[in-house]
Scaffold this motif. Structure first.
Motif, short mmCIF file in Angstrom:
data_model
loop_
_atom_site.label_atom_id
_atom_site.label_comp_id
_atom_site.label_asym_id
_atom_site.label_seq_id
_atom_site.Cartn_x
_atom_site.Cartn_y
_atom_site.Cartn_z
N THR A 1 0.82 -1.20 0.00
CA THR A 1 0.00 0.00 0.00
C THR A 1 0.86 1.26 0.00
N ALA A 2 0.65 2.10 -1.00
CA ALA A 2 1.36 3.38 -1.09
C ALA A 2 0.39 4.50 -0.71
N VAL A 3 0.93 5.54 -0.08
CA VAL A 3 0.05 6.65 0.33
C VAL A 3 0.55 7.99 -0.22
N VAL A 4 -0.38 8.80 -0.64
CA VAL A 4 -0.08 10.15 -1.09
C VAL A 4 -0.71 11.09 -0.07
N LEU A 5 0.14 11.68 0.78
CA LEU A 5 -0.38 12.47 1.90
C LEU A 5 0.25 13.85 1.93
N PRO A 6 -0.51 14.84 2.42
CA PRO A 6 0.08 16.16 2.61
C PRO A 6 1.21 16.07 3.63
N ASP A 7 2.12 17.04 3.57
CA ASP A 7 3.34 17.00 4.39
C ASP A 7 3.10 16.76 5.88
N GLY A 8 2.10 17.39 6.43
CA GLY A 8 1.89 17.29 7.88
C GLY A 8 1.37 15.94 8.37
N VAL A 9 0.93 15.07 7.45
CA VAL A 9 0.29 13.82 7.86
C VAL A 9 1.31 12.68 7.84
N THR A 10 1.39 11.94 8.95
CA THR A 10 2.39 10.87 9.02
C THR A 10 1.92 9.64 8.26
N CYS A 11 2.90 8.95 7.72
CA CYS A 11 2.63 7.74 6.94
C CYS A 11 2.30 6.59 7.88
N PRO A 12 1.15 5.93 7.68
CA PRO A 12 0.79 4.81 8.57
C PRO A 12 1.81 3.67 8.47
N ASP A 13 2.00 2.96 9.57
CA ASP A 13 2.90 1.80 9.61
C ASP A 13 2.59 0.83 8.48
N GLY A 14 3.62 0.35 7.85
CA GLY A 14 3.44 -0.68 6.83
C GLY A 14 3.16 -0.13 5.45
N CYS A 15 2.90 1.17 5.34
CA CYS A 15 2.64 1.78 4.03
C CYS A 15 3.90 2.49 3.55
N LYS A 16 3.92 2.80 2.27
CA LYS A 16 5.06 3.53 1.73
C LYS A 16 4.58 4.87 1.21
N ARG A 17 5.23 5.91 1.70
CA ARG A 17 4.86 7.25 1.21
C ARG A 17 5.25 7.37 -0.26
N ILE B 1 2.71 -1.89 -7.39
CA ILE B 1 2.09 -1.51 -6.12
C ILE B 1 0.69 -2.11 -6.13
N CYS B 2 0.25 -2.63 -4.99
CA CYS B 2 -1.06 -3.27 -4.98
C CYS B 2 -2.17 -2.23 -4.79
N SER B 3 -2.06 -1.42 -3.77
CA SER B 3 -3.14 -0.47 -3.52
C SER B 3 -2.58 0.87 -3.07
N GLY B 4 -3.44 1.87 -3.10
CA GLY B 4 -2.99 3.21 -2.73
C GLY B 4 -4.06 4.00 -2.01
N LEU B 5 -3.61 5.00 -1.30
CA LEU B 5 -4.52 5.83 -0.52
C LEU B 5 -4.04 7.27 -0.65
N ALA B 6 -4.96 8.18 -0.96
CA ALA B 6 -4.56 9.57 -1.11
C ALA B 6 -5.51 10.50 -0.41
N LEU B 7 -4.94 11.47 0.30
CA LEU B 7 -5.73 12.57 0.84
C LEU B 7 -5.59 13.72 -0.16
N VAL B 8 -6.70 14.22 -0.63
CA VAL B 8 -6.63 15.28 -1.64
C VAL B 8 -7.53 16.45 -1.24
N ARG B 9 -7.24 17.61 -1.80
CA ARG B 9 -8.03 18.78 -1.42
C ARG B 9 -9.42 18.70 -2.03
N ASP B 10 -9.46 18.32 -3.30
CA ASP B 10 -10.74 18.30 -4.01
C ASP B 10 -11.00 16.87 -4.51
N VAL B 11 -11.84 16.16 -3.78
CA VAL B 11 -12.05 14.74 -4.06
C VAL B 11 -12.67 14.54 -5.45
N SER B 12 -13.65 15.37 -5.77
CA SER B 12 -14.31 15.23 -7.08
C SER B 12 -13.30 15.38 -8.20
N MET B 13 -12.48 16.40 -8.07
CA MET B 13 -11.51 16.64 -9.14
C MET B 13 -10.51 15.49 -9.24
#
Ligand code: X5A
Ligand code: ZN
Length: 674
Positions: A415-431, A478-490
């Motif tokens: 699992t790869a994550v795309v997160l804003p700078d202030g958010v820590t990467c969860p254990d086991g995931c790759k930023r 990569i199997c799965s990914g998770l992203a926090l985004v400003r505009d979800v619709s976009m």
């Protein structure tokens, strides 16, 4: 969190066999166990499991289910002569004894108990026991169908007694009816027994009246025995999945077990001489996966039947690999259930609608008609058979062939994550933040299509990371990914456009929870299927590939939401067979965390686990739980669900009825009027 899958096996259980001629018993051979184990070793799966030793079940363990007289009788078999053994065997049906079978039967039951101990103490999350003799046919005072002690029934009682487990779900996917398990728990509401089995209107062994759909349990246990009789051979993946989606899973979630035990017989797979069914070994990956989010993931699979050594070994591997958390392979040929399967499904749902609120809406078959339906269906089918071309007889003797399931390769990055700078990467995931390998052309296209403000560099970098992630998932890096985004619709538009663009041959399933603009202007070519859950009535669905699901009370009604997920979304998703799942949580979703985790977990059975989750950047607290589900950790239990809101059920059901012409897995009855 503690992970791990137990594997329990001991070669000692191969050390008994049939010592005389008996056509009914000749298929139950020691090689069943050696080939299964060998396949696990060869594939490297055995090495990934936690190996747990067997033990002998004690008298006290065995007496949890069996009578003293029976136990004492079996105890004498090691000292019997061949003639005595033959004679002893004669009082039972389709079973044989051997001087070493009592020892093995104690080990088989003990293996199931070791498995329960390992799971209940948290040493492992789940596991499988490879045992002989099997157990589910044996009764309080009788051996039957190759079974001596009822391994799984003993395990259920043991778990209740030793660990205070309140509710046990037993799923018996062996192709024979585990009548021994049924008898053990018929009047016990704390053990829900589900079995599907070859029945052919009582013509198939053990030919019991009480294996039919109208045996629903007795006294306090009424409603807690579920029989699905197969009245035809040749059932396929679609038939099995449709029973799971429209019957077993809704009931199981309503039951809310603390522990799941599987009577894991693989004579229900293609090539088996007993079952004569056509479901492929990879279906067991899905059956297993679909049960793995119940009971917090506490699942114990105990081998029962399985007599085609090739099919058996492949099916065992599919099951164990799924228990280990590897994504399931794409499900093969899901072209909808057959008429006979739908007839069975309809009968069982009707027989149980008074006991389970998730089935209350099921097409009514008045109680008085339920019993006549048995006969009516039998007669109809007899008619049909008469009109069928003769000469088809004997076809079943031919050896079935099927392709070996392809090797399941799990990418090194789960699992790869795309997160804003202030958010820590969860254990086991790759930023993941990368536009490294991204074609500059794609970047300029992103700018052009999605950026209003030419120098919104945050948005651009987030969108290009997403696009890059889509490519890596497509390449199975990569199997799965998770992203926090400003505009979800976009972001959704962006991912869909990119994933469905011509150079990637994707089919994208988009599951949106919440209002908000989604790509509803989807093309008719089927490259995108959008299912949107919201509480706003949207205009009538215009297109086969955009499906708005309206829940009046939003997601506060967990039961209504789960009803839609299990009976509508899952079958749609399986039939669509996406190569990528995009799960979108709109900012207003407000769906409770555990339900969201269940949804995430269940959908990972699709697209080989290739899933991207998009969430609004304000929902930081949702990152951990979502990541946990993407990493393959079981979702927490939903608790005991109340009845869903009637209005929601009504609207979901009417949607299902409208869609079932296009999507065959949505059918629950054979007749159009049903
Ligand atoms: C465990 C199991 C089958 C017995 C068949 C007897 N038993 N005809 O699969
Ligand atoms: Zn069987």
């Amino acid at each position: 969190m503690k992970m791990g899958t137990a594997l329990i096996y001991d070669e000692e259980m191969t050390k008994y066999k049939l010592l005389w001629v008996d056509p009914a018993c000749k298929i139950e051979v020691p090689e069943r166990l050696t080939v299964s184990h060998e396949a696990l070793v060869q594939s490297g799966l055995a090495d990934r499991c936690v190996s747990i030793p067997v033990r002998e079940a004690t008298d006290a363990d065995i007496l949890l289910v069996h009578s003293e007289e029976y136990l004492e009788a079996v105890k004498k078999t090691p000292y019997m002569t061949l003639e005595d053994l033959k004679e002893f065997t004669l009082q039972y049906g389709d079973v044989y004894f051997h001087p070493n079978i009592y020892h093995c039967a104690k080990l088989a039951a003990g293996a199931a108990l070791q498995l329960v101990d390992s799971v209940m103490t948290g040493k492992v999350r789940n596991g499988m026991a490879l045992v002989r003799p099997p157990g589910h046919h044996s009764m309080r005072s009788a051996a039957s169908g190759f079974c001596v002690f009822n391994n799984v029934a003993i395990a259920a009682r043991y778990a209740k007694q030793k660990y205070g487990v309140k509710r046990v779900l037993i799923v018996d996917w062996d192709i024979h009816h585990g009548q021994g398990v049924q008898y053990s728990f018929e009047d016990d509401p704390s053990v829900l027994y589900f079995s599907w089995h070859r029945y052919e209107h009582q013509k198939f062994w053990p030919q019991l009246r009480e294996s039919d759909f109208d045996s629903v349990g007795k006294n306090k246990g009424v409603g807690f025995n579920i029989n699905v009789p197969w009245n035809k051979v040749g059932m396929q993946n679609s038939d099995y999945l449709s029973i799971f989606c429209h019957l077993l899973l809704p009931v199981a979630y309503e039951f809310n077990p603390d522990l799941v035990l599987v009577c894991a017989g693989f004579d229900s797979a293609i090539g088996d001489p007993e079952g004569e069914m056509c479901a492929t070994p990879d279906i067991f990956a899905h059956l297993t996966h679909l049960l793995m989010n119940l009971a917090g993931g506490k699942l114990c699979a105990v081998l029962e039947g399985g007599y085609n050594l090739t099919s058996l070994a492949q099916s065992v591997c599919q099951t164990v690999q799924t228990l280990l958390g590897d994504p399931a392979p794409p499900p093969a040929n899901l072209d909808g259930p057959c008429k006979s399967a739908l007839d069975s499904l309809h009968c069982v749902r009707s027989a149980h609608r008074q006991y389970w609120s998730c089935l209350k809406h099921a097409a009514d078959l008045p109680t008085c008609e339920i019993s006549t339906k048995r006969i009516k269906v039998a007669e109809e089918e007899e008619e049909e058979e008469k009109t069928l071309d003769k000469g088809e007889e004997g076809n079943s003797i031919e050896e079935k062939v099927w392709p070996e399931p392809p090797k399941r390769v799990t990418p090194t990055i789960r699992t790869a994550v795309v997160l804003p700078d202030g958010v820590t990467c969860p254990d086991g995931c790759k930023r993941f933040s990368s536009s490294e390998d991204l074609d500059p052309l794609i970047i300029s296209k992103l700018k052009e299509n999605f950026l209003k403000d030419a120098d919104d560099s945050d948005t651009l970098s987030s969108l290009s990371s997403l696009a890059a992630l889509v490519e890596k998932v497509e390449k199975n890096e990569i199997c799965s990914g998770l992203a926090l985004v400003r505009d979800v619709s976009m972001a959704t538009m962006c991912v869909v456009q990119h994933a469905a663009s011509a150079h990637l041959r994707n089919r994208v399933l988009v599951v949106c929870v919440g209002d908000g603009k989604v790509p509803s202007h989807v093309t008719e070519d089927g490259k995108i299927l959008v299912v949107q859950f919201s509480n706003k009535d949207s205009e009538e669905q215009k297109c086969k590939y955009y499906i708005p699901v309206c829940l009046k009370k939003g997601y506060s009604d967990v039961s209504g939401f789960m009803h839609a997920v299990l009976g509508l979304l899952l079958p749609l998703a399986y039939e669509y067979d996406p190569t990528l799942v995009l799960l979108v949580r709109m900012s207003d979703a407000g769906l409770c965390e555990i339900v969201w985790q269940q949804l995430t977990g269940l959908l990972q059975g699709l697209a080989q686990g290739h899933m991207l989750v998009l969430m609004q950047d304000g929902e930081k607290e949702c990152v951990g739980p979502t990541a946990s589900s993407l990493l393959g950790y079981p979702a927490p239990s939903l608790g005991q669900l109340p009845a869903p809101l009637p209005e929601d059920v009504a609207s979901i059901e009417s949607l299902r009825h409208r869609l079932k012409a296009d999507w065959k897995l949505l059918q629950t009855t054979a007749q159009e009027t049903g």
